[in-house]
Design a protein around this motif. Structure first.
Motif, mmCIF file in Angstrom:
data_model
loop_
_atom_site.group_PDB
_atom_site.id
_atom_site.type_symbol
_atom_site.label_atom_id
_atom_site.label_comp_id
_atom_site.label_asym_id
_atom_site.label_seq_id
_atom_site.Cartn_x
_atom_site.Cartn_y
_atom_site.Cartn_z
ATOM 1 N N GLN A 198 4.986 0.337 -23.734
ATOM 2 C CA GLN A 198 5.774 1.155 -24.654
ATOM 3 C C GLN A 198 6.465 2.324 -23.954
ATOM 4 O OE1 GLN A 198 3.224 2.505 -27.780
ATOM 5 N NE2 GLN A 198 1.789 3.560 -26.418
ATOM 6 N N THR A 199 6.237 2.451 -22.630
ATOM 7 C CA THR A 199 6.948 3.442 -21.815
ATOM 8 C C THR A 199 7.377 2.768 -20.522
ATOM 9 O OG1 THR A 199 5.008 4.227 -20.594
ATOM 10 C CG2 THR A 199 5.467 5.287 -22.725
ATOM 11 N N PRO A 200 8.402 3.279 -19.855
ATOM 12 C CA PRO A 200 8.836 2.683 -18.582
ATOM 13 C C PRO A 200 7.716 2.629 -17.547
ATOM 14 C CG PRO A 200 10.495 4.210 -19.404
ATOM 15 C CD PRO A 200 9.301 4.366 -20.290
ATOM 16 N N ASN A 201 6.836 3.639 -17.551
ATOM 17 C CA ASN A 201 5.751 3.674 -16.564
ATOM 18 C C ASN A 201 4.738 2.546 -16.750
ATOM 19 O OD1 ASN A 201 6.817 5.967 -15.347
ATOM 20 N ND2 ASN A 201 5.650 7.370 -16.639
ATOM 21 N N GLU A 202 4.679 1.999 -17.961
ATOM 22 C CA GLU A 202 3.724 0.926 -18.229
ATOM 23 C C GLU A 202 4.250 -0.442 -17.809
ATOM 24 O OE1 GLU A 202 2.700 1.241 -22.342
ATOM 25 O OE2 GLU A 202 1.550 3.086 -22.081
ATOM 26 N N LEU A 203 5.499 -0.514 -17.412
ATOM 27 C CA LEU A 203 6.068 -1.785 -16.971
ATOM 28 C C LEU A 203 5.377 -2.275 -15.696
ATOM 29 C CD1 LEU A 203 9.864 -1.071 -17.602
ATOM 30 C CD2 LEU A 203 8.383 -2.603 -18.918
ATOM 31 N N ASP A 204 5.144 -1.353 -14.761
ATOM 32 C CA ASP A 204 4.497 -1.728 -13.495
ATOM 33 C C ASP A 204 3.110 -2.315 -13.737
ATOM 34 O OD1 ASP A 204 6.137 -0.191 -11.008
ATOM 35 O OD2 ASP A 204 6.424 0.650 -12.995
ATOM 36 N N SER A 205 2.337 -1.660 -14.602
ATOM 37 C CA SER A 205 0.970 -2.135 -14.864
ATOM 38 C C SER A 205 0.987 -3.474 -15.597
ATOM 39 C CB SER A 205 0.190 -1.094 -15.674
ATOM 40 O OG SER A 205 0.848 -0.798 -16.891
ATOM 41 N N ALA A 206 2.015 -3.704 -16.419
ATOM 42 C CA ALA A 206 2.123 -4.978 -17.137
ATOM 43 C C ALA A 206 2.346 -6.124 -16.152
ATOM 44 C CB ALA A 206 3.254 -4.919 -18.151
ATOM 45 N N PHE A 207 3.243 -5.926 -15.198
ATOM 46 C CA PHE A 207 3.497 -6.974 -14.211
ATOM 47 C C PHE A 207 2.294 -7.152 -13.275
ATOM 48 C CE2 PHE A 207 7.844 -6.812 -15.628
ATOM 49 C CZ PHE A 207 8.340 -8.071 -15.338
ATOM 50 N N ALA A 208 1.618 -6.054 -12.981
ATOM 51 C CA ALA A 208 0.415 -6.148 -12.151
ATOM 52 C C ALA A 208 -0.653 -6.980 -12.855
ATOM 53 C CB ALA A 208 -0.117 -4.748 -11.836
ATOM 54 N N ALA A 209 -0.766 -6.806 -14.166
ATOM 55 C CA ALA A 209 -1.737 -7.577 -14.949
ATOM 56 C C ALA A 209 -1.377 -9.057 -14.957
ATOM 57 C CB ALA A 209 -1.799 -7.039 -16.376
ATOM 58 N N ALA A 210 -0.081 -9.352 -15.035
ATOM 59 C CA ALA A 210 0.365 -10.748 -15.005
ATOM 60 C C ALA A 210 0.009 -11.389 -13.664
ATOM 61 C CB ALA A 210 1.868 -10.820 -15.250
ATOM 62 N N THR A 211 0.160 -10.616 -12.591
ATOM 63 C CA THR A 211 -0.180 -11.116 -11.254
ATOM 64 C C THR A 211 -1.683 -11.369 -11.130
ATOM 65 O OG1 THR A 211 1.703 -9.940 -10.277
ATOM 66 C CG2 THR A 211 -0.058 -10.618 -8.794
ATOM 67 N N ARG A 212 -2.488 -10.451 -11.650
ATOM 68 C CA ARG A 212 -3.951 -10.606 -11.585
ATOM 69 C C ARG A 212 -4.415 -11.859 -12.306
ATOM 70 N NH1 ARG A 212 -4.037 -5.089 -12.736
ATOM 71 N NH2 ARG A 212 -4.616 -5.540 -14.910
ATOM 72 N N GLU A 213 -3.757 -12.142 -13.438
ATOM 73 C CA GLU A 213 -4.138 -13.304 -14.244
ATOM 74 C C GLU A 213 -3.437 -14.579 -13.767
ATOM 75 O OE1 GLU A 213 -6.421 -13.551 -16.720
ATOM 76 O OE2 GLU A 213 -6.985 -11.491 -16.190
ATOM 77 N N ARG A 214 -2.712 -14.458 -12.659
ATOM 78 C CA ARG A 214 -2.009 -15.583 -12.043
ATOM 79 C C ARG A 214 -1.063 -16.293 -13.015
ATOM 80 N NH1 ARG A 214 -6.137 -19.352 -9.096
ATOM 81 N NH2 ARG A 214 -7.178 -19.259 -11.115
ATOM 82 N N ALA A 215 -0.270 -15.504 -13.721
ATOM 83 C CA ALA A 215 0.731 -16.076 -14.621
ATOM 84 C C ALA A 215 1.757 -16.864 -13.812
ATOM 85 C CB ALA A 215 1.427 -14.967 -15.406
#
Length: 324
Positions: A198-215
């Motif tokens: 919901q903020t620009p700063n949370e975009l990085d953590s969202a993509f990091a989470a996708a990487t961790r879950e091997r999307a």
């Protein structure tokens, strides 16, 4: 003024960009407010269509721009600022900015573009008869639209077993469309990971989470903040080596892999016709809400190559535009 000078002046005026019949009252200079992001490539389509209709900036029309840059907290102040300028009309794109303008005025005519579910969001009474000071062009999509997006992403990445979807938790339309995505993923035996930002700063953590879950792939919903930060999202997708499906072509032009959705530039272009009608006396309450007439599939082959992805010929053949 001497007769010769007067004739020369008159002739020059007739030759320079003739105005459409009825485009303005004699001597009238219309004032239009615009609430968009400053890097919106689609404002050009709106201005070009206005020109075709006989409106020339700084001659018979003045446009007051206010740029929100995807900052939701700025919207109420920017909306009030535009209303206080007492414009003849305001053009806006996106649900949140439109809601801010609706709260700011019940009298100034508002033409919106790219706004989802205007009836459900309380912007207008009905699509056929808006009934207030707002009208425009909605991004209403059929019920099977969410399933279609997941299907297209699966076609582009046939081996995808895990898919992430990026949503804005405070965007009411994301919650409305999410069940379609969930159902479509389940039908294709795809494990779905729902990510929120919901903020620009949370975009990085969202993509990091996708990487961790091997999307294996990701879908990004259309949103005010996501649109304002599309360059950053595209860069994060490239860094994470994630094939991403977006809603708008503009994301693919910026370097994203593919998009499927309504054509925002066309909605803004068509908005100019409603601006023209209202300036000529039509009431927003009587102008029906128009819906998308076409959904566009755009694929960026350069991005596919960078990801080591081969787009199936059958999918390329269905694309409305292929960027090479």
């Amino acid at each position: 003024m001497k007769r010769r000078a007067f004739i020369a002046s008159l002739t020059g005026g007739l030759l320079a960009a003739p105005l459409a019949a009825g485009a303005q009252q004699p001597g009238k200079v219309w004032r239009i407010g615009v609430l968009l992001t400053s890097d919106s490539p689609n404002v050009k389509a709106f201005r070009q269509e206005l020109r075709k209709l006989g409106y020339v900036e700084d001659r018979n029309i003045l446009i007051e721009y206010r740029w929100h840059e995807g900052k939701v907290d700025r919207l109420p102040a920017l909306a009030a600022e535009l209303v206080n300028l007492k414009p003849d009309l305001i053009l806006v794109a996106g649900l949140q900015p439109t809601l801010a303008l609706k709260a700011a005025t019940t009298t100034v005519p508002i033409v919106f573009a790219g706004t989802a579910d205007p009836v459900g969001m309380g912007l207008v009474s009905s699509l056929a008869h808006p009934g207030g000071n707002l009208t425009g062009f909605a991004t209403l999509v059929p019920e099977e639209f969410g399933a279609k997006q997941v299907q297209l992403l699966k076609e582009a990445v046939p081996a995808a077993a895990r898919m992430a979807v990026l949503i804005h938790p405070e965007n009411p339309m994301h919650r409305a469309y999410l069940p379609q995505t969930v159902a479509a993923a389940k039908k294709l035996n795809i494990r779905l990971q729902i990510l929120e930002a919901q903020t620009p700063n949370e975009l990085d953590s969202a993509f990091a989470a996708a990487t961790r879950e091997r999307a294996d792939a990701m879908q990004v919903y259309g949103d005010l903040i996501f649109n304002a930060h599309r360059t950053r999202i595209v860069a994060l997708a490239a860094k994470s080596r994630l094939p991403v499906l977006y809603l708008y072509k503009e994301d693919v032009v910026a370097g994203g892999l593919m998009s499927y959705g309504p054509i925002l530039s066309d909605m803004l272009r068509r908005s100019a016709t409603y601006v023209d009608k209202i300036l000529k006396g039509a009431k927003p309450a009587d102008l029906p809400i128009e819906q998308p007439t076409k959904f566009e599939l755009v694929i960026n082959l350069k991005t596919a190559k960078a990801l080591g992805l081969t787009i199936p010929p059958s999918l390329l053949a269905r694309a409305d535009q292929v960027i090479e």
